[in-house]
Design a protein around this motif. Sequence first.
Motif, PDB file in Angstrom:
ATOM      1  N   LYS A  30      28.275  47.809  32.006  1.00 49.94           N
ATOM      2  CA  LYS A  30      27.486  48.028  33.228  1.00 49.94           C
ATOM      3  C   LYS A  30      28.055  47.485  34.294  1.00 49.94           C
ATOM      4  O   LYS A  30      28.773  46.178  34.312  1.00 49.94           O
ATOM      5  CB  LYS A  30      25.973  47.688  33.074  1.00 49.94           C
ATOM      6  N   THR A  31      28.144  48.443  35.499  1.00 45.85           N
ATOM      7  CA  THR A  31      28.810  47.568  36.841  1.00 45.85           C
ATOM      8  C   THR A  31      27.808  47.177  37.678  1.00 45.85           C
ATOM      9  O   THR A  31      26.478  47.798  37.665  1.00 45.85           O
ATOM     10  CB  THR A  31      29.623  48.683  37.482  1.00 45.85           C
ATOM     11  N   PRO A  32      27.886  46.016  38.114  1.00 53.49           N
ATOM     12  CA  PRO A  32      26.919  45.276  39.113  1.00 53.49           C
ATOM     13  C   PRO A  32      26.655  46.328  40.050  1.00 53.49           C
ATOM     14  O   PRO A  32      27.328  47.000  40.511  1.00 53.49           O
ATOM     15  CB  PRO A  32      27.538  44.241  39.746  1.00 53.49           C
ATOM     16  N   LYS A  33      25.332  46.200  40.574  1.00 51.26           N
ATOM     17  CA  LYS A  33      24.777  47.340  41.679  1.00 51.26           C
ATOM     18  C   LYS A  33      25.563  47.000  42.878  1.00 51.26           C
ATOM     19  O   LYS A  33      25.547  48.064  43.744  1.00 51.26           O
ATOM     20  CB  LYS A  33      23.327  47.157  41.664  1.00 51.26           C
ATOM     21  N   ASN A  34      25.908  45.831  43.327  1.00 51.22           N
ATOM     22  CA  ASN A  34      26.728  45.655  44.397  1.00 51.22           C
ATOM     23  C   ASN A  34      27.990  46.205  44.549  1.00 51.22           C
ATOM     24  O   ASN A  34      28.679  46.098  45.794  1.00 51.22           O
ATOM     25  CB  ASN A  34      26.431  44.353  45.092  1.00 51.22           C
ATOM     26  N   TRP A  35      28.946  46.583  43.685  1.00 56.58           N
ATOM     27  CA  TRP A  35      29.910  46.809  43.661  1.00 56.58           C
ATOM     28  C   TRP A  35      29.924  48.524  44.002  1.00 56.58           C
ATOM     29  O   TRP A  35      29.285  49.217  43.841  1.00 56.58           O
ATOM     30  CB  TRP A  35      30.623  47.056  42.200  1.00 56.58           C
ATOM     31  N   ASP A  36      31.158  49.003  44.598  1.00 52.38           N
ATOM     32  CA  ASP A  36      31.171  50.225  45.505  1.00 52.38           C
ATOM     33  C   ASP A  36      31.823  51.214  44.320  1.00 52.38           C
ATOM     34  O   ASP A  36      32.391  52.463  44.641  1.00 52.38           O
ATOM     35  CB  ASP A  36      31.851  50.235  46.680  1.00 52.38           C
ATOM     36  N   TYR A  37      32.072  51.017  43.192  1.00 50.24           N
ATOM     37  CA  TYR A  37      32.736  51.730  41.997  1.00 50.24           C
ATOM     38  C   TYR A  37      32.028  51.159  40.726  1.00 50.24           C
ATOM     39  O   TYR A  37      31.443  50.264  40.618  1.00 50.24           O
ATOM     40  CB  TYR A  37      34.290  51.520  41.921  1.00 50.24           C
ATOM     41  N   ILE A  39      32.709  51.675  36.355  1.00 49.43           N
ATOM     42  CA  ILE A  39      33.848  51.743  35.265  1.00 49.43           C
ATOM     43  C   ILE A  39      33.505  52.745  34.203  1.00 49.43           C
ATOM     44  O   ILE A  39      32.339  52.731  33.559  1.00 49.43           O
ATOM     45  CB  ILE A  39      34.068  50.406  34.159  1.00 49.43           C
ATOM     46  N   VAL A  40      34.441  54.021  34.082  1.00 49.69           N
ATOM     47  CA  VAL A  40      34.257  54.952  33.330  1.00 49.69           C
ATOM     48  C   VAL A  40      35.395  55.174  32.496  1.00 49.69           C
ATOM     49  O   VAL A  40      36.658  55.291  33.104  1.00 49.69           O
ATOM     50  CB  VAL A  40      33.747  56.212  34.188  1.00 49.69           C
ATOM     51  N   ASP A  41      35.282  55.218  31.210  1.00 51.16           N
ATOM     52  CA  ASP A  41      36.475  55.171  30.389  1.00 51.16           C
ATOM     53  C   ASP A  41      37.838  54.416  30.622  1.00 51.16           C
ATOM     54  O   ASP A  41      38.749  54.697  30.657  1.00 51.16           O
ATOM     55  CB  ASP A  41      37.002  56.773  30.313  1.00 51.16           C
ATOM     56  N   GLY A  42      37.251  53.128  31.094  1.00 56.85           N
ATOM     57  CA  GLY A  42      38.244  52.111  31.645  1.00 56.85           C
ATOM     58  C   GLY A  42      38.827  52.123  32.708  1.00 56.85           C
ATOM     59  O   GLY A  42      39.800  51.333  32.887  1.00 56.85           O
ATOM     60  N   LYS A  43      38.462  53.189  33.552  1.00 59.07           N
ATOM     61  CA  LYS A  43      39.117  53.334  34.925  1.00 59.07           C
ATOM     62  C   LYS A  43      38.053  53.284  35.927  1.00 59.07           C
ATOM     63  O   LYS A  43      36.614  53.311  35.793  1.00 59.07           O
ATOM     64  CB  LYS A  43      39.502  54.841  35.092  1.00 59.07           C
ATOM     65  N   ARG A  44      38.382  52.540  37.106  1.00 57.65           N
ATOM     66  CA  ARG A  44      37.379  52.552  38.438  1.00 57.65           C
ATOM     67  C   ARG A  44      37.137  53.835  38.990  1.00 57.65           C
ATOM     68  O   ARG A  44      38.230  54.932  39.300  1.00 57.65           O
ATOM     69  CB  ARG A  44      38.250  51.767  39.386  1.00 57.65           C
ATOM     70  N   VAL A  45      35.860  54.095  39.027  1.00 65.21           N
ATOM     71  CA  VAL A  45      35.425  55.506  39.663  1.00 65.21           C
ATOM     72  C   VAL A  45      34.579  54.914  40.818  1.00 65.21           C
ATOM     73  O   VAL A  45      33.557  54.385  40.716  1.00 65.21           O
ATOM     74  CB  VAL A  45      34.705  56.559  38.704  1.00 65.21           C
ATOM     75  N   PRO A  46      34.773  55.585  42.113  1.00 64.31           N
ATOM     76  CA  PRO A  46      33.947  55.473  43.187  1.00 64.31           C
ATOM     77  C   PRO A  46      32.463  55.904  42.813  1.00 64.31           C
ATOM     78  O   PRO A  46      32.071  56.938  42.426  1.00 64.31           O
ATOM     79  CB  PRO A  46      34.495  56.364  44.373  1.00 64.31           C
ATOM     80  N   LYS A  47      31.550  55.018  43.221  1.00 62.18           N
ATOM     81  CA  LYS A  47      30.344  55.301  42.906  1.00 62.18           C
ATOM     82  C   LYS A  47      29.573  56.235  43.995  1.00 62.18           C
ATOM     83  O   LYS A  47      30.353  56.440  45.118  1.00 62.18           O
ATOM     84  CB  LYS A  47      29.119  54.106  43.092  1.00 62.18           C
TER      85      LYS A  47
END
Length: 90
Positions: A30-37, A39-47
């Motif tokens: 899980k990515t913290p809520k305050n981040w703007d992206y 992690i999907v399949d080990g890659k950063r994806v913008p929220k």
Amino acid sequence: MKTKTLFLLGGMAALVALSAGQANAQDRSKTPKNWDYEIVDGKRVPKAKRQVNDDGSWREERRTGDCVEVKERSASGEIKITRTCDNKPD
């Protein structure tokens, strides 16, 4: 009798360790809520950036490269999806 009890306690300890390991794996994904992206399949994806209105309608914008996807939901439940891409000439 002692062997059965020892075997039962060992099995319970293994079960607890296994469930704790699964909980830790889920927490890491899980990515913290305050981040703007995220992690999907080990890659950063913008929220997606979602704006929610008081009447229950919302508008969500997601950027992927040069493309923008906008999802809009009206208060009555209708969903509209619009995709636009900026193809820049080289």
